[in-house]
Design an enzyme around this catalytic site. Structure first.
Site, short mmCIF file in Angstrom:
data_model
loop_
_atom_site.label_atom_id
_atom_site.label_comp_id
_atom_site.label_asym_id
_atom_site.label_seq_id
_atom_site.Cartn_x
_atom_site.Cartn_y
_atom_site.Cartn_z
N CYS A 9 44.68 40.60 39.65
CA CYS A 9 45.28 39.39 39.35
C CYS A 9 44.37 38.31 39.17
O CYS A 9 43.99 38.40 37.90
CB CYS A 9 45.30 39.06 41.75
SG CYS A 9 46.52 38.31 42.12
N HIS A 55 48.42 44.08 43.67
CA HIS A 55 47.01 43.97 44.68
C HIS A 55 46.92 45.72 45.55
O HIS A 55 47.13 46.07 46.55
CB HIS A 55 46.52 43.39 46.07
CG HIS A 55 46.82 42.26 45.84
ND1 HIS A 55 45.28 40.84 45.27
CD2 HIS A 55 47.55 41.20 45.09
CE1 HIS A 55 45.64 40.24 45.19
NE2 HIS A 55 46.83 39.92 44.60
N GLU A 108 44.61 46.87 47.04
CA GLU A 108 43.58 47.21 48.29
C GLU A 108 44.52 46.60 49.93
O GLU A 108 44.32 46.73 50.21
CB GLU A 108 42.85 45.88 47.99
CG GLU A 108 42.83 44.88 48.30
CD GLU A 108 43.14 43.90 46.50
OE1 GLU A 108 43.78 44.71 46.28
OE2 GLU A 108 43.18 42.79 46.46
#
Lengths: 217, 107
Positions: free
Chosen positions: A86, A194, A196
């Site tokens: 990002c 993302h 994560e």
């Protein structure tokens, strides 16, 4: 073996990243302040998402000149794995480690939703545990994720197998549905979605685990 | 002219920091998206202009203006510094073009 997570003023996914790496995957992590100058005992670097320096001037423009990023440049040149997510992807393009630029979403809105991606690992070391054509679902959360680059660069990237992640349904207007790009050597990866946030089973998906695990092997 | 004073007579050790040898310049940098780059904010603004009753608007592209002042020994040096700043920081060459105007300002 330790993953360094760079923290800028305005980063907001640094702790999510530490949880995914350390809490979920059991990898050792260390936060690195953007004003530090060295990467001693660090084996992989993550530039997390957020709004570094308030996104002043352009997203990632000021972070690209932070003292620690001189060390990240050298680390990447030596073949060290670098992952930008990002805002981290925006920073990697601004500092010249990845080609292209990320601009305002075509529809102007900030978009926060799960996105299905098509994976073409090519030469990307961080995607080595995915197969060509794999589908992975990672959430996106960005207002400026529209990937653009000159047409001749795009042709080159495609021929080199550097357009490693593409949206199955393009949310932001990116050229060729690009969601993630790696460098020619395959050790630097930037992506808007993302991974994560797709690691902890409590959050509903684990497609990101293989990407993050690859940071340390 | 203050810039004609020799370094020796000013008592300054460092030429580049000697206030007596420097002139002040004012620069205005205009950063604009390249024509090929999508400008959704500009498009949205153009649509709003139409709703305001402004007719005939063909295009609207949004850029940035940066104003800065700097001290330099000569106009050429000032120009070189501002160009470096534009190339490396103020504009992203992938998506943006820039132009600048520069003039000396008397203190």
């Amino acid at each position: 073996m330790s993953v360094g997570i760079v923290v800028f003023p305005g980063s907001n996914c640094d702790r999510d990243m530490a949880w995914a790496l350390e809490g979920v995957l059991g990898l050792s992590t260390r936060f690195l302040w953007h004003e530090d100058t060295g990467l001693e005992d660090i084996d992989a670097v993550v530039l997390p998402g957020g709004f570094s320096y308030g996104d002043y001037l352009r997203c990632g423009a000021l972070a690209g000149h932070a003292p620690l990023l001189h060390a990240v440049h050298a680390f990447a040149a030596d073949g060290g794995p670098v992952l930008g997510i990002c805002n981290g992807f925006q920073i990697l393009t601004e500092m010249g480690l990845l080609p292209g630029a990320l601009t305002r979403n075509r529809g102007l809105h900030f978009i926060c939703e799960p996105c299905q991606l098509s994976v073409n690992p090519g030469r990307c070391r961080l995607l080595k545990d995915y197969s060509d054509g794999d589908r992975a679902t990672f959430p996106i959360a960005h207002g400026e994720g529209c990937y653009q680059c000159p047409p001749e660069t795009l042709v080159e990237l495609e021929q080199n197998g550097q357009l490693v992640l593409r949206y199955c349904r393009n949310p932001n207007g990116s050229v060729l549905d690009v969601a993630g790009v790696c460098n020619e050597q395959g050790n630097v990866l930037g992506l808007m979605p993302h991974p994560e946030r797709a690691c902890d089973p409590l959050l509903g998906g684990q497609d990101g685990q293989a990407l993050l695990k690859a940071l340390l092997g | 002219m203050h810039r004609n004073v020799s370094v020796g007579s000013t008592g300054c050790q460092d030429r580049s920091n000697c206030p007596l040898l420097l002139a002040r310049f004012h620069a205005r940098v205009q950063v604009q998206l390249r024509p090929s780059v999508l400008d959704p904010a500009g498009e949205a603004t153009r649509a709003a202009a139409g709703r305001l009753g402004v007719a005939g608007l063909q295009s609207l592209r949004i850029g940035k203006a940066v104003e800065l002042s700097l001290d330099a020994e000569s106009e050429a040096q000032a120009r070189e510094q501002v160009q470096l700043l534009c190339d490396r920081l103020l504009a992203n060459p992938v998506t943006e073009n820039w132009t600048m105007s520069l003039e000396e300002r008397k203190a």
